[in-house]
Design a protein around this motif. Structure first.
Motif, PDB file in Angstrom:
ATOM      1  N   ALA A 151       6.719  -2.533  16.446  1.00 51.74           N
ATOM      2  CA  ALA A 151       6.388  -2.434  15.094  1.00 51.74           C
ATOM      3  C   ALA A 151       5.207  -2.832  14.545  1.00 51.74           C
ATOM      4  CB  ALA A 151       7.524  -3.076  14.195  1.00 51.74           C
ATOM      5  N   SER A 152       4.685  -2.192  13.635  1.00 50.35           N
ATOM      6  CA  SER A 152       3.571  -2.709  12.829  1.00 50.35           C
ATOM      7  C   SER A 152       3.391  -2.152  11.567  1.00 50.35           C
ATOM      8  CB  SER A 152       2.186  -2.619  13.590  1.00 50.35           C
ATOM      9  OG  SER A 152       1.772  -1.059  13.525  1.00 50.35           O
ATOM     10  N   LEU A 153       3.098  -2.740  10.365  1.00 48.86           N
ATOM     11  CA  LEU A 153       2.774  -2.420   9.132  1.00 48.86           C
ATOM     12  C   LEU A 153       1.576  -2.389   8.713  1.00 48.86           C
ATOM     13  CD1 LEU A 153       5.899  -4.469   7.646  1.00 48.86           C
ATOM     14  CD2 LEU A 153       6.067  -2.225   8.531  1.00 48.86           C
ATOM     15  N   GLY A 154       1.141  -1.266   8.038  1.00 48.56           N
ATOM     16  CA  GLY A 154      -0.238  -1.134   7.452  1.00 48.56           C
ATOM     17  C   GLY A 154      -0.272  -1.014   6.095  1.00 48.56           C
ATOM     18  N   PHE A 155      -0.874  -1.694   5.224  1.00 52.93           N
ATOM     19  CA  PHE A 155      -0.896  -1.659   3.829  1.00 52.93           C
ATOM     20  C   PHE A 155      -2.432  -1.547   3.370  1.00 52.93           C
ATOM     21  CE2 PHE A 155       2.216  -4.778   5.077  1.00 52.93           C
ATOM     22  CZ  PHE A 155       3.263  -4.173   4.404  1.00 52.93           C
ATOM     23  N   HIS A 156      -2.913  -0.820   2.313  1.00 51.54           N
ATOM     24  CA  HIS A 156      -4.055  -0.314   1.701  1.00 51.54           C
ATOM     25  C   HIS A 156      -3.993   0.030   0.309  1.00 51.54           C
ATOM     26  CE1 HIS A 156      -4.010   3.992   1.619  1.00 51.54           C
ATOM     27  NE2 HIS A 156      -3.448   3.848   2.885  1.00 51.54           N
ATOM     28  N   GLN A 157      -4.700   0.034  -0.585  1.00 55.78           N
ATOM     29  CA  GLN A 157      -4.579   0.538  -1.884  1.00 55.78           C
ATOM     30  C   GLN A 157      -4.434   2.136  -1.754  1.00 55.78           C
ATOM     31  OE1 GLN A 157      -8.730  -0.193  -3.193  1.00 55.78           O
ATOM     32  NE2 GLN A 157      -8.252  -2.057  -4.364  1.00 55.78           N
ATOM     33  N   ALA A 158      -3.735   2.456  -2.900  1.00 58.05           N
ATOM     34  CA  ALA A 158      -3.398   3.655  -2.881  1.00 58.05           C
ATOM     35  C   ALA A 158      -4.811   4.625  -3.385  1.00 58.05           C
ATOM     36  CB  ALA A 158      -2.531   3.983  -4.019  1.00 58.05           C
ATOM     37  N   GLU A 166      -3.668   2.655 -10.858  1.00 56.88           N
ATOM     38  CA  GLU A 166      -2.374   2.807 -11.184  1.00 56.88           C
ATOM     39  C   GLU A 166      -1.380   3.178  -9.914  1.00 56.88           C
ATOM     40  OE1 GLU A 166       0.018   6.543 -13.352  1.00 56.88           O
ATOM     41  OE2 GLU A 166      -1.750   6.005 -14.166  1.00 56.88           O
ATOM     42  N   GLY A 167      -1.760   3.790  -9.083  1.00 53.04           N
ATOM     43  CA  GLY A 167      -1.072   4.113  -7.694  1.00 53.04           C
ATOM     44  C   GLY A 167      -0.885   2.688  -6.930  1.00 53.04           C
ATOM     45  N   THR A 168      -1.969   1.968  -7.084  1.00 52.31           N
ATOM     46  CA  THR A 168      -1.705   0.616  -6.150  1.00 52.31           C
ATOM     47  C   THR A 168      -0.723  -0.329  -6.772  1.00 52.31           C
ATOM     48  OG1 THR A 168      -4.146   0.648  -5.328  1.00 52.31           O
ATOM     49  CG2 THR A 168      -3.156  -1.400  -5.369  1.00 52.31           C
ATOM     50  N   ASP A 206       1.629   0.812  -8.608  1.00 53.33           N
ATOM     51  CA  ASP A 206       3.024   1.195  -8.608  1.00 53.33           C
ATOM     52  C   ASP A 206       3.606   0.768  -7.082  1.00 53.33           C
ATOM     53  OD1 ASP A 206       5.180   2.969  -8.886  1.00 53.33           O
ATOM     54  OD2 ASP A 206       4.460   4.537  -7.750  1.00 53.33           O
ATOM     55  N   LEU A 207       2.684   0.783  -6.141  1.00 51.68           N
ATOM     56  CA  LEU A 207       3.075   0.352  -4.738  1.00 51.68           C
ATOM     57  C   LEU A 207       3.393  -0.876  -4.845  1.00 51.68           C
ATOM     58  CD1 LEU A 207       0.233   1.731  -2.479  1.00 51.68           C
ATOM     59  CD2 LEU A 207       2.512   2.560  -2.388  1.00 51.68           C
ATOM     60  N   MET A 208       2.802  -1.913  -5.439  1.00 47.57           N
ATOM     61  CA  MET A 208       2.907  -3.382  -5.612  1.00 47.57           C
ATOM     62  C   MET A 208       4.196  -3.710  -6.192  1.00 47.57           C
ATOM     63  SD  MET A 208       0.704  -5.197  -3.774  1.00 47.57           S
ATOM     64  CE  MET A 208       1.122  -6.794  -4.351  1.00 47.57           C
ATOM     65  N   ALA A 209       4.374  -2.766  -7.377  1.00 46.28           N
ATOM     66  CA  ALA A 209       5.953  -2.867  -7.812  1.00 46.28           C
ATOM     67  C   ALA A 209       7.122  -2.651  -6.942  1.00 46.28           C
ATOM     68  CB  ALA A 209       5.860  -1.863  -9.114  1.00 46.28           C
ATOM     69  N   TYR A 210       6.846  -1.991  -6.206  1.00 40.27           N
ATOM     70  CA  TYR A 210       8.039  -1.761  -5.098  1.00 40.27           C
ATOM     71  C   TYR A 210       8.211  -2.741  -3.949  1.00 40.27           C
ATOM     72  CZ  TYR A 210       9.363   2.868  -6.709  1.00 40.27           C
ATOM     73  OH  TYR A 210       9.775   3.878  -7.668  1.00 40.27           O
ATOM     74  N   TYR A 211       7.342  -3.509  -3.908  1.00 40.91           N
ATOM     75  CA  TYR A 211       7.247  -4.367  -2.544  1.00 40.91           C
ATOM     76  C   TYR A 211       8.008  -5.434  -2.817  1.00 40.91           C
ATOM     77  CZ  TYR A 211       3.679  -1.615  -0.245  1.00 40.91           C
ATOM     78  OH  TYR A 211       2.959  -0.690   0.298  1.00 40.91           O
ATOM     79  N   PRO A 212       8.841  -6.165  -2.226  1.00 41.61           N
ATOM     80  CA  PRO A 212       9.682  -7.186  -2.179  1.00 41.61           C
ATOM     81  C   PRO A 212       8.695  -8.574  -2.070  1.00 41.61           C
ATOM     82  CG  PRO A 212       9.969  -6.373   0.083  1.00 41.61           C
ATOM     83  CD  PRO A 212       9.396  -5.462  -0.711  1.00 41.61           C
TER      84      PRO A 212
END
Length: 146
Positions: free
Chosen positions: A77-84, A100-102, A104-110
């Protein structure tokens, strides 16, 4: 009487949906709204998610939508994150990040995901990856038997 009970039970067994695990092996992401809907269906159906390879970009929304106790990672497994960013079809082929999209992404992350992102300089246009090891296991448990 026994035949009558079987007649009522048997059709219910035949039409009930089967639950299956979702195995992510090579997912480079896509449209955020599509991933939200997909993972919401998985959450509602009680399915498990096994991250067994690349899970980048919008794929990582799984971490904030499907309960953590139903997600695990294998050594691959690997996870990759970047700005929306906006769809290039609407930006003349230029990659334009979306504040705004970024957000929104951050709001979902635990919290463990947000902590890792913060410790690694925040979301940027460049992909930041977590591979198998302690950092990944602080976010998602290893799959049993892997």
């Amino acid at each position: 009487m026994r035949c009558f009970v079987l007649a009522l039970v048997l059709p219910a067994v035949l039409i009930s949906p089967a639950r299956a695990d979702l195995r992510i092996t090579r997912d480079h992401g896509g449209y955020v709204e599509e991933y939200k809907a997909k993972y919401e269906r998985i959450r509602q159906n009680g399915e498990r998610v096994i991250i067994d390879g690349i899970c980048n970009s919008a794929c990582t929304l799984v971490l904030g939508i499907v309960p953590n106790n139903r997600i695990c990672v294998t050594p691959r497994a690997s996870l990759g994150f970047h700005q929306a960013y906006y769809d290039k079809a609407y930006t003349f082929g230029i990659r334009v990040t979306s504040v705004e999209g970024t957000s929104d992404l951050m709001a979902y992350y635990p919290p463990p995901v947000k902590d890792w992102i913060r410790r690694n300089g925040g979301l940027t246009p460049e992909m930041k990856k977590i591979k198998n090891g302690a950092d990944l296991w602080r976010i998602v448990d290893p799959c049993p038997g892997e």
